[in-house]
Enzyme design. Structure first.
Site, PDB file in Angstrom:
ATOM      1  N   GLU A   1       0.886  -1.073  -0.020  1.00  9.86           N
ATOM      2  CA  GLU A   1      -0.065  -0.094   0.204  1.00  9.86           C
ATOM      3  C   GLU A   1       0.917   1.194  -0.015  1.00  9.86           C
ATOM      4  O   GLU A   1       1.760   1.118   0.879  1.00  9.86           O
ATOM      5  CB  GLU A   1      -0.803  -0.033   1.192  1.00  9.86           C
ATOM      6  CG  GLU A   1      -1.912   1.068   1.307  1.00  9.86           C
ATOM      7  CD  GLU A   1      -2.717   1.187   2.467  1.00  9.86           C
ATOM      8  OE1 GLU A   1      -2.988   0.242   3.493  1.00  9.86           O
ATOM      9  OE2 GLU A   1      -3.272   2.214   2.396  1.00  9.86           O
TER      10      GLU A   1
ATOM     11  N   ARG B   1       5.362 -12.656   9.636  1.00 11.79           N
ATOM     12  CA  ARG B   1       5.913 -11.390   9.416  1.00 11.79           C
ATOM     13  C   ARG B   1       7.160 -11.645  10.022  1.00 11.79           C
ATOM     14  O   ARG B   1       7.409 -12.161  11.045  1.00 11.79           O
ATOM     15  CB  ARG B   1       5.108 -10.405   9.595  1.00 11.79           C
ATOM     16  CG  ARG B   1       4.758 -10.104  10.813  1.00 11.79           C
ATOM     17  CD  ARG B   1       3.953  -8.608  11.241  1.00 11.79           C
ATOM     18  NE  ARG B   1       2.971  -8.355  10.176  1.00 11.79           N
ATOM     19  CZ  ARG B   1       2.931  -7.234   9.407  1.00 11.79           C
ATOM     20  NH1 ARG B   1       3.926  -6.155   9.619  1.00 11.79           N
ATOM     21  NH2 ARG B   1       2.098  -6.902   8.513  1.00 11.79           N
TER      22      ARG B   1
ATOM     23  N   LYS C   1       4.503   0.786   9.620  1.00  9.22           N
ATOM     24  CA  LYS C   1       4.416   1.809   9.103  1.00  9.22           C
ATOM     25  C   LYS C   1       3.911   2.807  10.064  1.00  9.22           C
ATOM     26  O   LYS C   1       4.338   4.300   9.862  1.00  9.22           O
ATOM     27  CB  LYS C   1       3.541   1.636   7.738  1.00  9.22           C
ATOM     28  CG  LYS C   1       4.648   1.040   6.720  1.00  9.22           C
ATOM     29  CD  LYS C   1       4.081   1.097   5.294  1.00  9.22           C
ATOM     30  CE  LYS C   1       2.859   0.228   5.080  1.00  9.22           C
ATOM     31  NZ  LYS C   1       2.470   0.200   3.730  1.00  9.22           N
TER      32      LYS C   1
HETATM   33  P1  ATP Z   1       1.266  -2.089   8.244  1.00  3.16           P
HETATM   34  O1  ATP Z   1       2.671  -1.679   8.668  1.00  3.16           O
HETATM   35  O2  ATP Z   1       0.615  -0.765   8.355  1.00  3.16           O
HETATM   36  O3  ATP Z   1       0.508  -3.138   8.968  1.00  3.16           O
HETATM   37  P2  ATP Z   1       1.918  -3.571   5.791  1.00  3.16           P
HETATM   38  O4  ATP Z   1       3.198  -3.717   6.560  1.00  3.16           O
HETATM   39  O5  ATP Z   1       0.909  -4.626   5.852  1.00  3.16           O
HETATM   40  O6  ATP Z   1       1.166  -2.247   6.776  1.00  3.16           O
HETATM   41  P3  ATP Z   1       1.699  -3.393   3.093  1.00  3.16           P
HETATM   42  O7  ATP Z   1       2.143  -2.389   2.123  1.00  3.16           O
HETATM   43  O8  ATP Z   1       0.195  -3.747   3.219  1.00  3.16           O
HETATM   44  O9  ATP Z   1       1.961  -2.991   4.675  1.00  3.16           O
HETATM   45  O10 ATP Z   1       2.756  -4.477   2.695  1.00  3.16           O
HETATM   46  C1  ATP Z   1       2.852  -5.279   1.502  1.00  3.16           C
HETATM   47  C2  ATP Z   1       3.260  -6.516   1.875  1.00  3.16           C
HETATM   48  O11 ATP Z   1       4.288  -6.775   2.572  1.00  3.16           O
HETATM   49  C3  ATP Z   1       2.042  -7.346   2.415  1.00  3.16           C
HETATM   50  O12 ATP Z   1       2.066  -8.569   1.610  1.00  3.16           O
HETATM   51  C4  ATP Z   1       2.344  -7.703   3.767  1.00  3.16           C
HETATM   52  O13 ATP Z   1       1.984  -8.761   4.109  1.00  3.16           O
HETATM   53  C5  ATP Z   1       4.030  -7.757   3.530  1.00  3.16           C
HETATM   54  N1  ATP Z   1       4.984  -7.076   4.914  1.00  3.16           N
HETATM   55  C6  ATP Z   1       4.609  -6.317   5.420  1.00  3.16           C
HETATM   56  N2  ATP Z   1       5.160  -6.273   6.659  1.00  3.16           N
HETATM   57  C7  ATP Z   1       5.738  -7.391   6.562  1.00  3.16           C
HETATM   58  C8  ATP Z   1       6.765  -8.070   7.651  1.00  3.16           C
HETATM   59  N3  ATP Z   1       7.147  -7.377   8.733  1.00  3.16           N
HETATM   60  N4  ATP Z   1       7.221  -9.201   7.501  1.00  3.16           N
HETATM   61  C9  ATP Z   1       7.048  -9.647   6.138  1.00  3.16           C
HETATM   62  N5  ATP Z   1       6.040  -9.172   4.997  1.00  3.16           N
HETATM   63  C10 ATP Z   1       5.565  -8.015   5.451  1.00  3.16           C
END
Ligand code: ATP
Ligand code: MG
Length: 565
Positions: free
Chosen positions: A39, A265, A275
């Site tokens: 996003e 994650r 974020k």
């Molecule tokens: P937020 O930090 O607000 O929860 P988000 O990390 O989900 O947002 P996105 O831009 O939706 O942010 O993430 C894009 C992709 O990266 C998604 O498929 C998400 O699952 C993956 N992702 C995000 N954070 C992690 C993480 N810490 N480890 C592995 N994958 C991640």
């Protein structure tokens, strides 16, 4: 594509096992299509790198392709600044989406058509409850929800109302479109989730065209299906959403039904990866922007000197699991050292200079000493380092009153100057406050290159620069941004910012570096001998020398591993 695209003999993790089995069974015609769906509401961080390496890696290993899709369904928080930075980051990390760049916002028309299809089939309705009321009606984990009073509107009325929503004739929040699933479902996500809401906000791509925006679960499942994704890999928090993902695809006439698979994650010690929290650090000035070298963002890591190779190596080492865990940040540092040790040229830099005068060295004479650029890689060659009567050494490398086991310079003691001569300290010059400002030494001309013909040994080798030839540089010593192992926990209402490390940045403005560094191009990485890895700053280093410490030399992770083995 710079990463190895060879498929491993035996699948290394549960996702690759699933994909291997699917390909073997001829599912999806043997195709593998994945996507990385950020996003655009912030910068990518090391957690995203895990997802990028997984999605692009799996696609490459199975001869497939990975799409880059912006999940831009929330106009309020999104921005082109992030869209651009994300693309740059993914490319920098070493991945290529070819022509497969997509935006969920490009599907809004199609998503509206799908919404209408649901309405026509009696599977969606316009609901006038407010957000708070919807929450109240939803019930809890232990209590079933209650049906909305608008749940049984006729298809015709729903079509008319949704059209009014879309045409902008309704106030924001006046109503929403909800999937008609099951208010008693044990899974709260299935209790008639909102799929379209009214939002009168300009979107960074579609401008003022829309005043309804699809909700994530609806948009995500359908975007995957529209693009022909075969394996939709996402993080564990979406496990509870999978029934909704499947419901959406099962109840619409879609081109395919991708399989959602969840993995844990990445959580990293001494780091926050949300974020929202990263944004707070930037907005409240706790760091100097998204690319501050203390940030776990790809932009910050890059500026700090971390290589894409090191990040990919780290992502491979941590593997994939089904359970959340906290990865030791020392493991990332280990990957960084491992890579830089092989590739970064070694140079001499004095961070806290102490002047040394070699009394028996002729004034005005300069010798060019041969220095090895990287003992790990002879092909990196050698360079000349000027030696003269006045030098700088590290303040730390001298003790007037040396403790036991301190073998560096002290009065009367002989040490080796790297690539040069053996010198002996003969005197100490102090200022009026009693601070040491200069050392007087003598050198042994017979020891050029560092060895004594009579075979006498010295216990210590120290680095140095020639005072007249050295360049002055600013060096920024970065340390962990947080003092707490898991700052994001926020247990007992403690703000994560209360764990900020007040000593996460130390700036040294009067460092002296060997002359070969005068031409250091931005982002060039070096090992400063005996100190650590440093990277020429790409932002402030344009008209002066600024180096960021990437990581020190001592490897906590290697010690941990050794202790465990
Ligand atoms: P937020 O930090 O607000 O929860 P988000 O990390 O989900 O947002 P996105 O831009 O939706 O942010 O993430 C894009 C992709 O990266 C998604 O498929 C998400 O699952 C993956 N992702 C995000 N954070 C992690 C993480 N810490 N480890 C592995 N994958 C991640
Ligand atoms: Mg997300």
């Amino acid at each position: 594509m710079t990463t190895a695209a060879a498929r491993p003999e035996s699948p290394s993790d549960f996702i690759r096992q699933i994909v291997t089995a699917d390909v073997a069974a001829g599912k999806n015609g043997g195709r593998v299509v994945t996507r990385f769906p950020p996003e655009p509401n912030g910068y990518l961080h090391i957690g995203h790198a895990k997802s990028i390496c997984l999605n692009f890696g799996v696609a490459a290993e199975f001869g497939g392709i990975c799409h880059l899709r912006f999940d831009d369904t929330n106009p309020a928080k999104e921005d082109v600044e992030f869209v651009d930075a994300i693309q740059e980051n993914v490319r920098w990390l070493g991945f290529d989406w070819k022509d497969k760049l997509f935006y969920a916002s490009d599907y809004f028309d199609q998503l509206c058509k799908y919404a209408v299809e649901l309405i026509r089939n009696g599977k969606a309705y316009v609901c006038d409850l407010s957000g708070d009321e919807i929450r109240e009606y939803r019930g809890t984990l232990t209590e079933p929800g209650r049906n909305s009073p608008h749940r049984d509107r006729s298809v015709e009325e729903n079509l008319r109302l949704f059209e009014e929503m879309r045409a902008g004739r309704m106030q924001e929040g006046a109503c929403s479109l909800r999937a008609k699933i099951d208010m008693a479902s044990p899974n709260l996500n299935l209790r008639d989730p909102v799929i379209f809401r009214i939002k009168k906000a300009a979107h960074h791509r579609t401008g003022e065209k829309w005043c309804v925006y699809p909700m994530y679960d609806f948009a995500h499942a359908l975007s995957d299906a529209i693009e022909g994704i075969t394996h939709s890999l996402c993080t564990l928090e979406f496990e509870d959403h999978r029934p909704l993902y499947d419901w959406v695809l099962d109840n619409l006439d879609v081109p395919c039904h991708p399989q959602q698979i969840e993995f844990a994650r990445l959580n990293l010690s001494y780091t926050v990866l949300s974020k929202r929290k990263l944004l707070e650090l930037v907005q409240h000035g706790h760091v100097h922007g998204w690319d501050d070298p203390r940030m776990p963002t790809l932009a910050g890591l890059r500026r700090r000197g971390v290589t894409p190779e090191a990040i990919r190596d780290f992502c491979e080492r941590i593997g994939l699991a089904k359970r959340d865990s906290l990865v030791d940040v020392a493991m990332l540092e280990h990957s960084v050292r491992d890579d830089l040790n092989r590739r970064a040229p070694r140079v001499m830099a004095v961070l806290r200079p102490l002047k040394v005068v070699i009394e028996n060295y002729p004034e005005g004479e300069v010798e060019e000493m041969d220095a090895v650029n990287n003992p790990e890689d002879p092909s990196m060659g050698t360079r000349k380092v000027p030696f003269s009567r006045e030098l700088y050494i590290e303040q730390d490398d001298f003790r007037e009153d040396p403790p036991k086991k301190y073998f560096r310079l002290s009065p009367g003691r002989e040490v080796r100057l790297r690539y040069a001569y053996l010198i002996t300290c003969t005197g100490v010059v102090k200022d009026e406050k009693g601070e040491i400002v200069e050392l007087r030494c003598t050198y042994d001309p017979a020891t050029r290159g560092g060895n004594a013909p009579d075979g006498r040994k010295v216990k210590s080798t120290i680095h140095w620069v020639s005072a007249a030839h050295a360049a002055t540089a600013e060096v920024r010593l970065y340390d962990r941004l947080f003092t707490h192992e898991n700052p994001g926990l926020e247990k007992d209402g403690v703000e994560f910012t209360s764990y900020l490390n007040p000593a996460s940045l130390e700036i040294l403005r009067d460092c002296r570096v060997e002359p070969s560094l005068k031409a250091a191009a931005p982002e060039t990485r070096y090992q400063f001998e005996r100190q650590g890895y440093f990277c020429a700053d790409a932002v402030d280093g344009k008209d002066r020398l600024v180096f960021n410490r990437t990581v020190s030399l001592k490897d906590a992770w290697a010690r941990i591993e050794k202790a465990e083995s």
